[in-house]
Structures are given as structure tokens and as C-alpha cells.
Enzyme design. Sequence first.
Site, PDB file in Angstrom:
ATOM      1  N   GLY A   9      -2.179 -15.358   7.778  1.00  0.00           N
ATOM      2  CA  GLY A   9      -1.326 -16.413   7.212  1.00  0.00           C
ATOM      3  C   GLY A   9       0.052 -15.894   6.844  1.00  0.00           C
ATOM      4  CE1 TYR A 153      -6.976 -24.034  -2.084  1.00  0.00           C
ATOM      5  CE2 TYR A 153      -6.603 -24.343  -4.444  1.00  0.00           C
ATOM      6  CZ  TYR A 153      -6.379 -23.637  -3.266  1.00  0.00           C
ATOM      7  OH  TYR A 153      -5.565 -22.525  -3.276  1.00  0.00           O
ATOM      8  CD  GLU A 189       6.025 -23.775   5.246  1.00  0.00           C
ATOM      9  OE1 GLU A 189       5.056 -24.028   5.984  1.00  0.00           O
ATOM     10  OE2 GLU A 189       7.051 -23.210   5.656  1.00  0.00           O
ATOM     11  CG  PHE A 190      -0.538 -24.565  -1.817  1.00  0.00           C
ATOM     12  CD1 PHE A 190      -1.692 -23.970  -1.328  1.00  0.00           C
ATOM     13  CD2 PHE A 190      -0.665 -25.450  -2.889  1.00  0.00           C
ATOM     14  CE1 PHE A 190      -2.934 -24.234  -1.890  1.00  0.00           C
ATOM     15  CE2 PHE A 190      -1.898 -25.719  -3.458  1.00  0.00           C
ATOM     16  CZ  PHE A 190      -3.034 -25.111  -2.954  1.00  0.00           C
TER      17      PHE A 190
END
Length: 253
Positions: A9, A153, A189-190
Site C-alpha cells: 500500500g 472495520y 486518502e483513507f
Amino acid sequence: MKKIALVTGATSGIGEATAGLLAQEGYNLIITGRRTSRLTELSKKLEKEFNVTILPLSFDVRFLGEVEKYLLNLPEEWKKINVLVNNAGLAVGQNPLNTGIYDDWERMIDTNVKGLLYVSRIVSDFMIANGGGHIINLCSIAGKEVYPNGNVYCATKHAVDALTKAMRIDLLPYNIKVSQICPGAVETEFSQVRFKGDLDRAAEVYKGFVPLKALDVADAIMYMIKCPPHVNINDMVIMPAAQANSSIFNKKR
Ligand code: NDP
Ligand code: 8X3
């Protein structure tokens, strides 16, 4: 000989910042993510700036076949990975459980839990063959506490918390350190990913306080990596000063 780090990532946010600091520190790097053009650009930039060698690998951590294709077929010299930063991850949606979207759940579970496992399975085996290494997992404050509508999450990050502890036990005999970092709100950008491109909603998350920057987290990761061989940071919770826990913020409007 230069050390080697693998950062999953690395196309944005914490992974990209960590790759930058590792390159600055003289590591040759394997950087991964799905966005090939970003990987290519970052590789060129870091190679030019820091005189290191970068191997960009574009694959989706959710698919075991892809992870195996790229990692098991690494050239032998690239299998000598000293540091693995298991960073690839995401939140998708923020619904109460009863209106949860199955596809969002699958994406989070497959990326944050199964993807991390697939990469760790292969790289830990390389590390054993190499006589040691250091694995750093990106957990979250969401792996320590749950918050409203964070259900799946939070569950995936609680799984990372459990896996970090389990990996530390299983890999202990092999001179492999296992660390974890648990950030609060980091402006990357989460939230754009979580809110599926709704930029206004994403920006709202960080309004009224100073969030962490990707570089703040990368700095803390580098601290873990630079500890002497006999020292391991098992776990680190890092928060914006204006955030007390997963859901209580001191926001000025
Ligand atoms: P970003 O969205 O900026 O970066 C996420 C990275 O993960 C990207 O490089 C993305 O690459 C990669 N990624 C996502 N899904 C996949 C996939 N299926 N296969 C391969 N790569 C993937 O977010 P952050 O930098 O903020 O997030 C990094 C980690 O930090 C995540 O694990 C996140 O859960 C965790 N975290 C983030 C916090 C925050 O507030 N921002 C707080 C606590 C933890 P690409 O899209 O190119 O595939
Ligand atoms: C990301 C931070 O608080 O949105 O892991 O879960 S939070």
C-alpha cells in the site's frame, strides 16, 4: 549490502510516506499497491533522490493467487527482506450493522485481514530462511476500541491486533520482531476511500482539529525499525493531540 524493505500500500498515505523515509535511510524497497502508475512514479522519484533500487509490484492483496505470483517469484536477491510493513488496508462505508453493505464488508475483511495474512505467510517464511527480520502491522485505534458504525472495520483491525500478538509468538524462535502501530485520525486518502469518493464528507472528518499527517506515522514506524536488535516496540498507539479515543475529539468550529 543495502537492506531490503517491503511496504504494501505504498501508492498513497502512510505507506508512501514510510517508503520515502526507508529510501532516505538507504533501504532498497519493494513497493506494492494496485495503482501501477503511482508505483512507477514513486519508484523513479525515490531512486533518483536517494540512490536506492526500487521494485514496484502492482497486485491486489485480496487475491492469494496474485500475492503468490508476485512474491513467490521474486528474484532470489529480493527475497532477503529485512523489514515488512503490512500497511495496505482500508475502511469502506460507515453504516450501522443492520444496513451494512455486504460488498463493503468483503472488501475490508479480504484486504485488512486476509491480505495481511497472505503477505505475512510468504514473507515470514523468507525471513526465517534469512535468519530474521522485522514485521510492522498497521493496526488502528479501531483495533483497540469500537465506535458507532465502525463495526466491520473495527473488527478487521481487532483481528490485526490479535494476529500481531499471535505472529510475535509464532515467529519468536526465528529472530523475527513483530510490531504494531495504532494511529488515530490521519489525513490521507483513507476517508475518500471510506466515503467512496465523496470529498466533502471526507474533508469533514478532519475539520476543526489538526489530524496526524502520514509522515507523523511514518516517523514512528522508523523509530520502531531503528531500535537496536535487542529492543522491540510491541505496540504503539499514536493520536492527534486533539483526539482522546476513537470517537472523542476536541473540535473547534
Ligand atoms: P490510503 O487510502 O491513503 O492508503 C491505503 C493504501 O492501501 C494505498 O496505497 C492502497 O493502494 C492500498 N490498498 C488498499 N487496498 C488494497 C488492495 N486490495 N491491494 C493492494 N493494496 C491496497 O490510507 P492510509 O495511508 O491512511 O492507510 C494505510 C493503513 O493505515 C491502512 O491499513 C489503514 O487501515 C491504516 N490506518 C489509517 C488511519 C487513518 O486515519 N488514515 C488510522 C489508523 C490506521 P491502491 O489503492 O493503489 O491499491
Ligand atoms: C482509521 C481511524 O478512527 O477512522 O483506522 O477508525 S478510524
